[in-house]
Design a protein around this motif. Structure first.
Motif, PDB file in Angstrom:
ATOM      1  N   LYS A   1       0.688  -1.161   0.177  1.00  0.00           N
ATOM      2  CA  LYS A   1       0.151  -0.093   0.101  1.00  0.00           C
ATOM      3  C   LYS A   1       0.677   1.275   0.007  1.00  0.00           C
ATOM      4  O   LYS A   1       2.121   1.269   0.418  1.00  0.00           O
ATOM      5  CB  LYS A   1      -0.983   0.020   1.054  1.00  0.00           C
ATOM      6  CG  LYS A   1      -1.983  -1.054   1.233  1.00  0.00           C
ATOM      7  CD  LYS A   1      -2.885  -0.858   2.448  1.00  0.00           C
ATOM      8  CE  LYS A   1      -3.817  -2.079   2.422  1.00  0.00           C
ATOM      9  NZ  LYS A   1      -4.932  -2.043   3.701  1.00  0.00           N
ATOM     10  N   GLU A   2       0.349   2.485  -0.634  1.00  0.00           N
ATOM     11  CA  GLU A   2       1.177   3.599  -0.673  1.00  0.00           C
ATOM     12  C   GLU A   2       0.097   4.930  -0.118  1.00  0.00           C
ATOM     13  O   GLU A   2      -0.765   5.056  -0.509  1.00  0.00           O
ATOM     14  CB  GLU A   2       1.617   3.765  -2.184  1.00  0.00           C
ATOM     15  CG  GLU A   2       2.415   5.089  -2.123  1.00  0.00           C
ATOM     16  CD  GLU A   2       2.799   5.202  -3.777  1.00  0.00           C
ATOM     17  OE1 GLU A   2       3.971   4.991  -3.873  1.00  0.00           O
ATOM     18  OE2 GLU A   2       2.229   5.758  -4.414  1.00  0.00           O
ATOM     19  N   VAL A   3       0.957   5.630   0.634  1.00  0.00           N
ATOM     20  CA  VAL A   3       0.171   6.706   1.187  1.00  0.00           C
ATOM     21  C   VAL A   3       0.726   7.905   0.533  1.00  0.00           C
ATOM     22  O   VAL A   3       2.159   7.969   0.828  1.00  0.00           O
ATOM     23  CB  VAL A   3       0.347   6.873   2.716  1.00  0.00           C
ATOM     24  CG1 VAL A   3      -0.287   8.105   3.279  1.00  0.00           C
ATOM     25  CG2 VAL A   3      -0.522   5.578   3.420  1.00  0.00           C
ATOM     26  N   VAL A   4       0.114   8.553  -0.089  1.00  0.00           N
ATOM     27  CA  VAL A   4       0.603   9.940  -0.846  1.00  0.00           C
ATOM     28  C   VAL A   4       0.031  11.198  -0.287  1.00  0.00           C
ATOM     29  O   VAL A   4      -1.092  11.287   0.110  1.00  0.00           O
ATOM     30  CB  VAL A   4       0.387   9.806  -2.264  1.00  0.00           C
ATOM     31  CG1 VAL A   4       1.027  11.047  -3.086  1.00  0.00           C
ATOM     32  CG2 VAL A   4       0.707   8.521  -2.944  1.00  0.00           C
ATOM     33  N   MET A   5       0.960  12.289  -0.040  1.00  0.00           N
ATOM     34  CA  MET A   5       0.442  13.487   0.483  1.00  0.00           C
ATOM     35  C   MET A   5       1.294  14.523  -0.179  1.00  0.00           C
ATOM     36  O   MET A   5       2.390  14.495  -0.558  1.00  0.00           O
ATOM     37  CB  MET A   5       0.603  13.356   1.891  1.00  0.00           C
ATOM     38  CG  MET A   5       1.938  13.308   2.573  1.00  0.00           C
ATOM     39  SD  MET A   5       1.659  12.943   4.421  1.00  0.00           S
ATOM     40  CE  MET A   5       1.196  11.419   4.441  1.00  0.00           C
ATOM     41  N   ALA A   6       0.521  15.732  -0.301  1.00  0.00           N
ATOM     42  CA  ALA A   6       1.191  16.973  -0.772  1.00  0.00           C
ATOM     43  C   ALA A   6       1.722  17.894   0.499  1.00  0.00           C
ATOM     44  O   ALA A   6       1.224  18.061   1.484  1.00  0.00           O
ATOM     45  CB  ALA A   6       0.264  17.882  -1.486  1.00  0.00           C
ATOM     46  N   VAL A   7       3.106  17.596   0.541  1.00  0.00           N
ATOM     47  CA  VAL A   7       3.876  18.503   1.612  1.00  0.00           C
ATOM     48  C   VAL A   7       4.226  19.825   1.207  1.00  0.00           C
ATOM     49  O   VAL A   7       4.995  19.767   0.090  1.00  0.00           O
ATOM     50  CB  VAL A   7       4.947  17.671   2.053  1.00  0.00           C
ATOM     51  CG1 VAL A   7       5.867  18.358   3.077  1.00  0.00           C
ATOM     52  CG2 VAL A   7       4.623  16.318   2.633  1.00  0.00           C
TER      53      VAL A   7
END
Length: 133
Positions: free
Chosen positions: A58-64
């Motif tokens: 699984k991959e968690v993606v976020m805009a930082v």
């Protein structure tokens, strides 16, 4: 497979806290891939997506939006100015922000804060990029 603890924290809240196999972030010197047992480091982060690979692929993606990443032992801590998951992003607002920033940059007013407009554009582009994930 070995794991590490990852935390992504903003001044408002903890965005992510859990175990991961890999963290991919963009530092000021370029893209970084952090795996368990990585050498210790502290680096400033650019406005860019952060990807966290967890158990089961699984991959968690976020805009930082900026901040710092610290790696110590088997712990990665990202202290971000802001961090948003795809669910947090208002796509219409991000598109509007992108258009405003592009317009400001194309008009070239003498009193324009170019760096601020460029950062706004980069934030909007990053939000739009991860909102499609």
């Amino acid at each position: 497979m070995s794991k590490m603890t990852v935390e992504v924290v903003t001044p408002e809240r903890v965005i992510f806290s859990g175990e991961a196999n890999l963290v991919i972030a963009r530092g000021v010197q370029g893209e970084l891939g952090i795996m368990p047992n990585h050498m210790p480091l502290v680096t400033p982060l650019k406005i860019a997506p952060v990807r966290i690979k967890t158990e089961g692929g699984k991959e968690v993606v976020m805009a930082v939006s900026g901040g710092f990443m610290e790696v110590r032992g088997d712990k990665v801590t990202i202290l971000a100015e802001t961090a948003e998951t795809p669910e947090d992003i208002d796509v219409a607002r991000a598109k509007s922000a992108k258009e405003r920033a592009e317009k400001r940059l194309s008009e070239k007013h003498p009193d324009l804060d170019v760096r601020r407009a460029e950062r706004a554009l980069q934030r909007a582009l990053t939000r739009l990029q991860i909102s499609t994930k």
